[in-house]
Design a protein around this motif. Sequence first.
Motif, mmCIF file in Angstrom:
data_model
loop_
_atom_site.group_PDB
_atom_site.id
_atom_site.type_symbol
_atom_site.label_atom_id
_atom_site.label_comp_id
_atom_site.label_asym_id
_atom_site.label_seq_id
_atom_site.Cartn_x
_atom_site.Cartn_y
_atom_site.Cartn_z
ATOM 1 N N LEU A 95 -37.608 -1.167 32.214
ATOM 2 C CA LEU A 95 -37.207 -0.641 30.907
ATOM 3 C C LEU A 95 -35.711 -0.824 30.665
ATOM 4 O O LEU A 95 -35.282 -1.147 29.543
ATOM 5 N N MET A 96 -34.910 -0.642 31.709
ATOM 6 C CA MET A 96 -33.465 -0.856 31.568
ATOM 7 C C MET A 96 -33.170 -2.318 31.271
ATOM 8 O O MET A 96 -32.297 -2.629 30.461
ATOM 9 N N MET A 97 -33.892 -3.224 31.915
ATOM 10 C CA MET A 97 -33.695 -4.648 31.665
ATOM 11 C C MET A 97 -34.015 -4.994 30.214
ATOM 12 O O MET A 97 -33.287 -5.749 29.566
ATOM 13 N N VAL A 98 -35.095 -4.421 29.674
ATOM 14 C CA VAL A 98 -35.451 -4.649 28.275
ATOM 15 C C VAL A 98 -34.352 -4.104 27.357
ATOM 16 O O VAL A 98 -33.956 -4.748 26.384
ATOM 17 N N ALA A 99 -33.829 -2.933 27.687
ATOM 18 C CA ALA A 99 -32.742 -2.351 26.888
ATOM 19 C C ALA A 99 -31.487 -3.219 26.965
ATOM 20 O O ALA A 99 -30.813 -3.434 25.946
ATOM 21 N N TYR A 100 -31.169 -3.740 28.159
ATOM 22 C CA TYR A 100 -30.003 -4.621 28.302
ATOM 23 C C TYR A 100 -30.172 -5.892 27.476
ATOM 24 O O TYR A 100 -29.230 -6.351 26.839
ATOM 25 N N PHE B 254 -30.151 -4.962 40.372
ATOM 26 C CA PHE B 254 -30.691 -5.601 41.561
ATOM 27 C C PHE B 254 -29.978 -5.176 42.841
ATOM 28 O O PHE B 254 -30.153 -5.810 43.876
ATOM 29 N N GLY B 255 -29.168 -4.141 42.768
ATOM 30 C CA GLY B 255 -28.591 -3.551 43.966
ATOM 31 C C GLY B 255 -27.221 -4.050 44.371
ATOM 32 O O GLY B 255 -26.744 -3.717 45.458
ATOM 33 N N PRO C 174 -43.699 -0.553 42.698
ATOM 34 C CA PRO C 174 -43.082 0.409 43.613
ATOM 35 C C PRO C 174 -42.309 1.469 42.830
ATOM 36 O O PRO C 174 -41.958 1.256 41.660
ATOM 37 N N PRO C 175 -42.023 2.596 43.459
ATOM 38 C CA PRO C 175 -41.289 3.658 42.760
ATOM 39 C C PRO C 175 -39.944 3.149 42.223
ATOM 40 O O PRO C 175 -39.213 2.452 42.907
ATOM 41 N N GLY C 176 -39.667 3.485 40.986
ATOM 42 C CA GLY C 176 -38.411 3.114 40.344
ATOM 43 C C GLY C 176 -38.439 1.777 39.631
ATOM 44 O O GLY C 176 -37.530 1.465 38.866
ATOM 45 N N ALA C 177 -39.453 0.957 39.880
ATOM 46 C CA ALA C 177 -39.499 -0.379 39.273
ATOM 47 C C ALA C 177 -39.693 -0.299 37.762
ATOM 48 O O ALA C 177 -39.084 -1.071 37.018
#
Length: 147
Positions: A75-80, A108-109, A67-70
Amino acid sequence: MTLNDRVLGVGALVLAALITAFGYDLEPPFSYEPVGPKAFPLLLALIIALCGLRLMLKGGGQVAANPPGANGRILMMVAYLAAYAWLFQWLGFIVATTIMATLVGRLFGGSWKQALIGGLAMGVGLFLLFDLGLDVVLPYGILGEWL
């Protein structure tokens, strides 16, 4: 481009091979338990390899596009995770885990308040579980004077 289960299975087998290669030579400076430190990565590699084989043999399932934005969140999770691994020793388990869990909670909102409370509870709770309950030595980092 769509990916199917066989591609994921091949990727899992490659990951299992890498884990095996890096984990096989783990030897402690002194023997403190019969299994040793290489048992966990080898067991993990076996489980990943079995799952990869299952995906390769079953195969064929088409995967829907993200979905859009996933992709950005992935990528942010990998960077974290990379930052967590890099800062783990210096910041210590509690601080690094609190920051990591807070940022993941935001991905995750969750609100900042929810994410921070959850991250702090996770950092302190897991530290107490591992350090006191399981007697696993974790880095104190910048909190070393207070722990």
